[in-house]
Motif scaffolding. Structure first.
Motif, PDB file in Angstrom:
ATOM      1  N   LYS A   5      81.562  37.110  42.229  1.00  0.00           N
ATOM      2  CA  LYS A   5      80.354  36.352  41.886  1.00  0.00           C
ATOM      3  C   LYS A   5      80.654  34.863  41.726  1.00  0.00           C
ATOM      4  O   LYS A   5      79.757  34.037  41.805  1.00  0.00           O
ATOM      5  N   HIS A  37      85.766  40.459  36.101  1.00  0.00           N
ATOM      6  CA  HIS A  37      84.523  41.175  36.391  1.00  0.00           C
ATOM      7  C   HIS A  37      84.555  42.515  35.667  1.00  0.00           C
ATOM      8  O   HIS A  37      85.620  43.121  35.516  1.00  0.00           O
ATOM      9  N   THR A  40      79.264  47.386  36.150  1.00  0.00           N
ATOM     10  CA  THR A  40      77.933  47.480  35.562  1.00  0.00           C
ATOM     11  C   THR A  40      77.658  48.926  35.138  1.00  0.00           C
ATOM     12  O   THR A  40      78.353  49.857  35.551  1.00  0.00           O
ATOM     13  N   LYS A  42      75.103  50.649  36.015  1.00  0.00           N
ATOM     14  CA  LYS A  42      74.685  51.351  37.228  1.00  0.00           C
ATOM     15  C   LYS A  42      75.907  51.808  38.026  1.00  0.00           C
ATOM     16  O   LYS A  42      75.920  52.912  38.581  1.00  0.00           O
ATOM     17  N   ARG A  90      79.692  48.631  41.361  1.00  0.00           N
ATOM     18  CA  ARG A  90      79.200  47.258  41.315  1.00  0.00           C
ATOM     19  C   ARG A  90      79.798  46.544  40.102  1.00  0.00           C
ATOM     20  O   ARG A  90      79.957  47.124  39.037  1.00  0.00           O
ATOM     21  N   LYS A  92      79.981  42.857  37.603  1.00  0.00           N
ATOM     22  CA  LYS A  92      79.291  41.670  37.105  1.00  0.00           C
ATOM     23  C   LYS A  92      80.336  40.764  36.455  1.00  0.00           C
ATOM     24  O   LYS A  92      81.426  41.225  36.085  1.00  0.00           O
ATOM     25  N   ASN A  94      82.313  38.768  33.735  1.00  0.00           N
ATOM     26  CA  ASN A  94      82.607  39.019  32.329  1.00  0.00           C
ATOM     27  C   ASN A  94      82.213  37.785  31.535  1.00  0.00           C
ATOM     28  O   ASN A  94      82.878  36.753  31.597  1.00  0.00           O
TER      29      ASN A  94
END
Length: 96
Positions: A5, A37, A40, A42, A90, A92, A94
């Motif tokens: 990201k 990272h 998630t 999900k 997946r 995200k 941190n």
């Protein structure tokens, strides 16, 4: 495969696969920018659903009378699911 990201570098399958076999509470670190990272919620659900068919196959729905055949097919399903897992998880950033 997912990208970082922060620097948009694509994660390597081998590194994500090794990460998933360890404690997934620790953050995954991008090899290019060292950004942390996390998986998630999900992604965690997808991982658990990926191994659900193997568990159902071995424990509750064995189609064959031979236990070794059931275990062998269950192990093959688990191996196939683990090889697909880096594509489904997946990440995200941190937020610290």
């Amino acid at each position: 495969m997912q990208q970082c990201k922060n620097c948009h570098t694509q994660f390597k399958w081998k590194k994500v696969y090794r990460y998933l076999w360890g404690p997934i509470i620790k953050p995954f670190i991008c090899h290019a920018c060292n950004q942390e990272h996390l998986i998630t919620m999900k992604g965690r659900v997808m991982l658990s659903l990926l191994f659900l068919p193997t568990t159902l196959f071995i424990l509750f729905l064995p189609p064959f009378q031979n236990i070794l055949l059931n275990l062998g097919i269950g192990i093959l399903l688990m191996l196939f699911g683990s090889l697909l897992s880096p594509f489904l998880v997946r990440f995200k950033l941190n937020a610290q």
